[in-house]
Design an enzyme around this catalytic site. Structure first.
Site, PDB file in Angstrom:
ATOM      1  N   LYS A   1      33.001  40.236  47.534  1.00 11.40           N
ATOM      2  CA  LYS A   1      34.034  41.022  48.226  1.00 11.40           C
ATOM      3  C   LYS A   1      34.249  42.370  47.548  1.00 11.40           C
ATOM      4  O   LYS A   1      34.286  43.403  48.212  1.00 11.40           O
ATOM      5  CB  LYS A   1      35.381  40.245  48.243  1.00 11.40           C
ATOM      6  CG  LYS A   1      35.295  38.870  48.879  1.00 11.40           C
ATOM      7  CD  LYS A   1      36.658  38.180  48.964  1.00 11.40           C
ATOM      8  CE  LYS A   1      37.299  37.888  47.625  1.00 11.40           C
ATOM      9  NZ  LYS A   1      36.614  36.842  46.832  1.00 11.40           N
TER      10      LYS A   1
ATOM     11  N   ARG B   1      45.514  35.137  50.497  1.00 14.24           N
ATOM     12  CA  ARG B   1      44.871  33.936  49.976  1.00 14.24           C
ATOM     13  C   ARG B   1      45.597  32.673  50.416  1.00 14.24           C
ATOM     14  O   ARG B   1      45.164  31.587  50.071  1.00 14.24           O
ATOM     15  CB  ARG B   1      44.870  33.990  48.450  1.00 14.24           C
ATOM     16  CG  ARG B   1      43.574  34.547  47.831  1.00 14.24           C
ATOM     17  CD  ARG B   1      43.807  34.613  46.336  1.00 14.24           C
ATOM     18  NE  ARG B   1      42.648  34.546  45.509  1.00 14.24           N
ATOM     19  CZ  ARG B   1      42.036  35.598  44.960  1.00 14.24           C
ATOM     20  NH1 ARG B   1      42.425  36.812  45.255  1.00 14.24           N
ATOM     21  NH2 ARG B   1      41.028  35.427  44.135  1.00 14.24           N
TER      22      ARG B   1
ATOM     23  N   ARG C   1      28.539  37.775  35.206  1.00 13.86           N
ATOM     24  CA  ARG C   1      28.970  39.118  35.610  1.00 13.86           C
ATOM     25  C   ARG C   1      29.853  39.816  34.580  1.00 13.86           C
ATOM     26  O   ARG C   1      30.593  39.184  33.834  1.00 13.86           O
ATOM     27  CB  ARG C   1      29.640  39.083  36.980  1.00 13.86           C
ATOM     28  CG  ARG C   1      31.053  38.632  36.999  1.00 13.86           C
ATOM     29  CD  ARG C   1      31.606  38.738  38.426  1.00 13.86           C
ATOM     30  NE  ARG C   1      32.929  38.176  38.504  1.00 13.86           N
ATOM     31  CZ  ARG C   1      33.627  38.077  39.621  1.00 13.86           C
ATOM     32  NH1 ARG C   1      33.110  38.484  40.766  1.00 13.86           N
ATOM     33  NH2 ARG C   1      34.839  37.571  39.609  1.00 13.86           N
TER      34      ARG C   1
ATOM     35  N   ARG D   1      35.567  39.277  32.523  1.00 18.30           N
ATOM     36  CA  ARG D   1      36.912  38.801  32.835  1.00 18.30           C
ATOM     37  C   ARG D   1      37.183  37.477  32.137  1.00 18.30           C
ATOM     38  O   ARG D   1      36.315  36.601  32.125  1.00 18.30           O
ATOM     39  CB  ARG D   1      37.052  38.619  34.352  1.00 18.30           C
ATOM     40  CG  ARG D   1      37.231  39.911  35.086  1.00 18.30           C
ATOM     41  CD  ARG D   1      37.116  39.762  36.570  1.00 18.30           C
ATOM     42  NE  ARG D   1      37.876  38.644  37.126  1.00 18.30           N
ATOM     43  CZ  ARG D   1      38.040  38.448  38.431  1.00 18.30           C
ATOM     44  NH1 ARG D   1      37.499  39.301  39.295  1.00 18.30           N
ATOM     45  NH2 ARG D   1      38.717  37.417  38.887  1.00 18.30           N
TER      46      ARG D   1
ATOM     47  N   ARG E   1      39.569  27.996  40.374  1.00 19.20           N
ATOM     48  CA  ARG E   1      39.597  29.054  41.411  1.00 19.20           C
ATOM     49  C   ARG E   1      38.935  28.558  42.697  1.00 19.20           C
ATOM     50  O   ARG E   1      39.398  28.855  43.796  1.00 19.20           O
ATOM     51  CB  ARG E   1      38.907  30.318  40.889  1.00 19.20           C
ATOM     52  CG  ARG E   1      39.792  31.073  39.902  1.00 19.20           C
ATOM     53  CD  ARG E   1      38.987  31.936  38.962  1.00 19.20           C
ATOM     54  NE  ARG E   1      38.441  33.125  39.578  1.00 19.20           N
ATOM     55  CZ  ARG E   1      37.450  33.841  39.042  1.00 19.20           C
ATOM     56  NH1 ARG E   1      36.900  33.464  37.895  1.00 19.20           N
ATOM     57  NH2 ARG E   1      37.022  34.913  39.637  1.00 19.20           N
TER      58      ARG E   1
HETATM   59  P1  AMP Z   1      40.375  38.222  42.050  1.00 20.66           P
HETATM   60  O1  AMP Z   1      40.108  39.454  41.270  1.00 20.66           O
HETATM   61  O2  AMP Z   1      40.596  38.474  43.509  1.00 20.66           O
HETATM   62  O3  AMP Z   1      39.343  37.141  41.799  1.00 20.66           O
HETATM   63  O4  AMP Z   1      41.769  37.629  41.511  1.00 20.66           O
HETATM   64  C1  AMP Z   1      41.924  37.244  40.157  1.00 20.66           C
HETATM   65  C2  AMP Z   1      43.147  36.356  40.015  1.00 20.66           C
HETATM   66  O5  AMP Z   1      44.325  37.078  40.400  1.00 20.66           O
HETATM   67  C3  AMP Z   1      43.159  35.116  40.899  1.00 20.66           C
HETATM   68  O6  AMP Z   1      42.432  34.030  40.353  1.00 20.66           O
HETATM   69  C4  AMP Z   1      44.666  34.833  40.975  1.00 20.66           C
HETATM   70  O7  AMP Z   1      45.143  34.278  39.770  1.00 20.66           O
HETATM   71  C5  AMP Z   1      45.247  36.229  41.091  1.00 20.66           C
HETATM   72  N1  AMP Z   1      45.313  36.693  42.490  1.00 20.66           N
HETATM   73  C6  AMP Z   1      44.640  37.739  43.048  1.00 20.66           C
HETATM   74  N2  AMP Z   1      44.959  37.885  44.343  1.00 20.66           N
HETATM   75  C7  AMP Z   1      45.848  36.908  44.632  1.00 20.66           C
HETATM   76  C8  AMP Z   1      46.525  36.510  45.821  1.00 20.66           C
HETATM   77  N3  AMP Z   1      46.347  37.173  46.976  1.00 20.66           N
HETATM   78  N4  AMP Z   1      47.370  35.455  45.753  1.00 20.66           N
HETATM   79  C9  AMP Z   1      47.565  34.785  44.596  1.00 20.66           C
HETATM   80  N5  AMP Z   1      46.943  35.074  43.440  1.00 20.66           N
HETATM   81  C10 AMP Z   1      46.080  36.146  43.443  1.00 20.66           C
END
Ligand code: AMP
Length: 217
Positions: free
Chosen positions: A13, A87, A126, A160, A171
């Site tokens: 994404k 989400r 990554r 990360r 996740r």
């Molecule tokens: P991402 O970079 O999108 O993989 O997000 C990293 C982490 O941020 C996720 O594993 C969640 O802990 C938190 N997070 C990001 N976006 C959301 C969302 N829309 N709702 C809830 N938690 C989020």
């Protein structure tokens, strides 16, 4: 044109969103990036969400909805790519309401489908440039000079903390339990376009372009 990129962690994404920012001048709204920024700038919000993020859980709907509301209101116009948001169904309802209030609509939802084993490989290898956001992978896209970003020359490349096997398991579970119901939700609204996210980056990009072009016509 407002687009949601929907898919599990590692589906691509962020990579596709960055390309759309460059090719179409769209605005990437990544709640993950916003939360990581909050952590880096050591805000109270960053401290509040750090442990949840590192463990791979979802932060509360209220927090991410507030973040998105703030960005949408500040941006004014449209052309948004929602990356990692919504989400949950509650977030999807909130997004509908927010866009409605701004006189905007959601035009397309691209679901990026990738096998679980491939997600594990992609995420385990990554890393990212902290200065310009360029993304790398140990085997499929190493930097030309080890430890240096090809794009901006920074040597601040980082992994990360949630890109590890334990967090990834959580996740993925969170994705299947709380996020995958959005597939049916947007299908019912006639907005869903599934794409094979196992294809290479350029092929997926062409698929997304086709979805956007047909939504525009
Ligand atoms: P991402 O970079 O999108 O993989 O997000 C990293 C982490 O941020 C996720 O594993 C969640 O802990 C938190 N997070 C990001 N976006 C959301 C969302 N829309 N709702 C809830 N938690 C989020």
């Amino acid at each position: 044109m407002n687009l949601i990129l929907l898919g599990p962690p590692g589906a691509g994404k962020g990579t596709q969103a960055k390309r759309l920012v460059e090719s179409r001048g769209m605005i990437q709204l990544s709640t993950g990036d916003m939360l990581r920024d909050a952590r880096r700038s050591e805000t109270p919000l960053g401290a509040q969400v750090a442990a949840i993020m590192d463990a791979g859980g979802l932060v509360t709907d209220e927090i991410v909805i507030d973040l998105i509301e703030e960005k949408l209101t500040a941006a004014g116009g449209g052309g948004f790519i929602f990356d990692g948001f919504p989400r949950t169904l509650a977030q999807a309802d909130a997004l509908d309401a927010l866009l409605g209030r701004l006189g905007q609509t959601l035009d397309a939802v691209v679901e990026m489908r990738v096998d679980d084993e491939a997600l594990v490989d992609r995420i385990a290898g990554r890393f990212t440039c902290r200065d310009c956001g360029e993304m790398y992978h140990d085997t499929t896209r190493p930097p030309l000079i080890p430890g240096k970003c090809d794009v901006c020359g920074s040597d601040d490349l980082y992994r990360r903390p949630d890109d590890n096997a334990d967090s990834l398991r959580t996740r993925l579970l969170e994705y299947y339990k709380k996020t995958s119901p959005l597939i049916g939700y947007y299908h019912a609204k006639g907005l869903l376009s599934p794409l094979d996210g196992m294809e290479d980056i350029a092929t997926v990009a062409r698929g997304i372009d086709a979805v956007l072009d047909s939504a525009a016509s």
